[in-house]
Design an enzyme around this catalytic site. Sequence first.
Site, PDB file in Angstrom:
ATOM      1  N   ASP A 135       0.872  -1.167   0.000  1.00  0.00           N
ATOM      2  CA  ASP A 135       0.000   0.000   0.000  1.00  0.00           C
ATOM      3  C   ASP A 135       0.913   1.221   0.000  1.00  0.00           C
ATOM      4  OD1 ASP A 135      -2.253   1.700   0.563  1.00  0.00           O
ATOM      5  OD2 ASP A 135      -3.198  -0.020   1.538  1.00  0.00           O
ATOM      6  N   ASP A 237      -3.077   4.741  -2.322  1.00  0.00           N
ATOM      7  CA  ASP A 237      -4.131   5.311  -1.494  1.00  0.00           C
ATOM      8  C   ASP A 237      -4.643   6.626  -2.098  1.00  0.00           C
ATOM      9  OD1 ASP A 237      -5.417   5.033   1.218  1.00  0.00           O
ATOM     10  OD2 ASP A 237      -4.550   7.023   1.489  1.00  0.00           O
ATOM     11  N   GLU A 300      -6.693   3.513  -5.703  1.00  0.00           N
ATOM     12  CA  GLU A 300      -7.937   3.623  -4.926  1.00  0.00           C
ATOM     13  C   GLU A 300      -8.670   4.879  -5.402  1.00  0.00           C
ATOM     14  OE1 GLU A 300      -9.746   4.136  -0.439  1.00  0.00           O
ATOM     15  OE2 GLU A 300      -8.016   5.285  -1.073  1.00  0.00           O
ATOM     16  N   HIS A 361     -11.063  -2.684   3.804  1.00  0.00           N
ATOM     17  CA  HIS A 361     -10.972  -2.290   5.208  1.00  0.00           C
ATOM     18  C   HIS A 361     -11.739  -1.005   5.530  1.00  0.00           C
ATOM     19  CE1 HIS A 361      -8.079   0.024   3.026  1.00  0.00           C
ATOM     20  NE2 HIS A 361      -7.919   0.825   4.060  1.00  0.00           N
ATOM     21  N   ASP A 362     -12.356  -0.394   4.519  1.00  0.00           N
ATOM     22  CA  ASP A 362     -13.140   0.832   4.749  1.00  0.00           C
ATOM     23  C   ASP A 362     -14.635   0.597   4.585  1.00  0.00           C
ATOM     24  OD1 ASP A 362     -10.791   2.355   5.050  1.00  0.00           O
ATOM     25  OD2 ASP A 362     -10.660   2.709   2.889  1.00  0.00           O
TER      26      ASP A 362
HETATM   27  C1  NOJ Z   1      -8.094   5.428   2.197  1.00  0.00           C
HETATM   28  C2  NOJ Z   1      -7.768   4.277   3.093  1.00  0.00           C
HETATM   29  O1  NOJ Z   1      -8.272   3.114   2.524  1.00  0.00           O
HETATM   30  C3  NOJ Z   1      -8.376   4.591   4.432  1.00  0.00           C
HETATM   31  O2  NOJ Z   1      -8.320   3.491   5.296  1.00  0.00           O
HETATM   32  C4  NOJ Z   1      -7.652   5.779   4.997  1.00  0.00           C
HETATM   33  O3  NOJ Z   1      -8.248   6.163   6.217  1.00  0.00           O
HETATM   34  C5  NOJ Z   1      -7.698   6.959   4.034  1.00  0.00           C
HETATM   35  N1  NOJ Z   1      -7.420   6.580   2.681  1.00  0.00           N
HETATM   36  C6  NOJ Z   1      -6.675   7.988   4.405  1.00  0.00           C
HETATM   37  O4  NOJ Z   1      -5.403   7.497   4.078  1.00  0.00           O
END
Ligand code: NOJ
Length: 582
Positions: A135, A237, A300, A361-362
């Site tokens: 990542d 990210d 992402e 994970h989000d």
């Molecule tokens: C996206 C990530 O997937 C998330 O977990 C993170 O909090 C934010 N970007 C900030 O980096």
Amino acid sequence: MTRKHDMPETHGTPAEGVPGAATHAEGHTGGHGERRTGQYQWWQRGIVYQVYPRSFQDSNGDGIGDLPGIITRLDHLRWLGVDAVWISPIYPSPMADFGYDVSDYTDIHPIFGTLDDFDRLIAEAHGRQLRVILDFVPNHSSDQHPWFLESSASRDNPKRDWYIWRDPGPDGGPPNNWLSNFGGPGWTFHEPTGQYYYHAFLPEQPDLNWRNEEVVQAMLDALRFWLDRGVDGFRVDVIWHLIKDDEFRDNPLNPDWEPGHNPFHAVIPVQTSDRPEVHEVIARIRRLVDEYSERVLIGEIYLPVERLVSYYGVELTGVHLPFNFQLINAPWNAEQIGAMIHDYEKALPEEGWPNWVLGNHDQHRIASRIGSAQARVAAMMLLTLRGTPTLYYGDEIGMRDVEIPVHRIRDPLEINIPGIGLGRDPERTPMQWSGVSNAGFTTGDPWLPVAEDYPEINVDTEKHEHGSILALYRALINLRQGEPALEIGRIELIPATGDLLMYTRSARIGEAGFLIALNLHDSEETRMMPAGATGVILLSTHLDREDLPVTEQITLRPNEGVIIRLDDAPPAGPRDSFFQEL
Ligand code: NOJ
């Protein structure tokens, strides 16, 4: 044993002058995604598995997962049959956002291990034909990163411009209306130097200034560091955030926003993300990655599909795979998912390779979003659609969101904006390996609670259960990897009616392939087989009927999906009598 894709024998050696072409299949995409010639890269054929490292496997009893722990579980990934493991951030970090606040881009956090552990992980993974994707978090660093410490030391520090500093607005408040994704303004006042700095996320995550060439160089150097160590690619990210408006104009207000909803959506972030210039910096990252052979860039990006596809870049100079998150928020019905697949396929640039994601994970876990029965149907969908699938750890055993007692909440998003379901701890709980205490994740106190259902929902138990979702995932992966039609073939949608989603996959036009029929509802559904096709059921999500001939019509039980091997090629003729035009 599941067939694996060829791995290069050596890693970490920059390929000599490998141009962009080296990472694309040659040839031409005939409509419907058929390639007439050429080869496919591992990341086109392969399946990606996301590990959230804090929660995968603890090896030292501190309750937090680590790299030696991941190494001990590589055999599970190998057994499951995935091709690559993407590991969420493992860099040194104060952990304000659990690793997405990086304080050193070229080292490993001691919680996770050492660089030696990392090298061992690469070697052990590669030895098992597994690729490793890191990542990369380029939009912001930690406020404890030496760069930010320097930048904030004084207005004339040489690194001042590495971050985004502005004078207060006329009223002494923030310079404009930009908001933080994690609640409150996107600007924090820095008393000692009398200016505000911008942060798209926490104040502990100041945004780097990607308009500054030194920042670009420093970040490219960090990428090189890991590429030289043998990583097979990066998930980048919030890549669509890298560039912000250089005139610092306000974001327009969102007329549809209502109080009580996510406060970040009170404005439309047109000045803070998806700026046209972002593609230039992405192209620079891509050029660097293309100096190495067989590496992948995954971006992402949460944007509507017509914007998302611009991240393939002009003539594919962007990321290889802009993450396609559409299944995450999709209304779970056949017509809308059918339309979504159709629109996505249509929007892809020529040679742009598709991909699909069910969770990360989000996002709340798929089994909690649509229920455990439909999670099996979703698995079949993910692994039979055209494009690279990404699995989230634990989804293969049907893990569900875990309700987190208030005193154990860790996610800053839930802490800052409580009570409206934004918290991400529920989908980040420890992997459930077995029925022993703490599900075999740790001998210590797990950093987040282990799900109470772990005695039933765990890898060990499900490995021995013929009908388990784990058995289904493995069967789907195994089937996909043995069949070019499923891995790289074309897709044709059959117009959806009611709750049935149907599509075919075939290696090339005129070849018999597979019909996938998915019942997105919990009642029985019967349909005529399209255009008189016949075939044999190879796999049902219920794992209880195989080699069953299908003629004339097909009946799917509640929450059932099936993969049918067709006897003959779909009929030629007016395409839209059978297929939806793609
Ligand atoms: C996206 C990530 O997937 C998330 O977990 C993170 O909090 C934010 N970007 C900030 O980096």
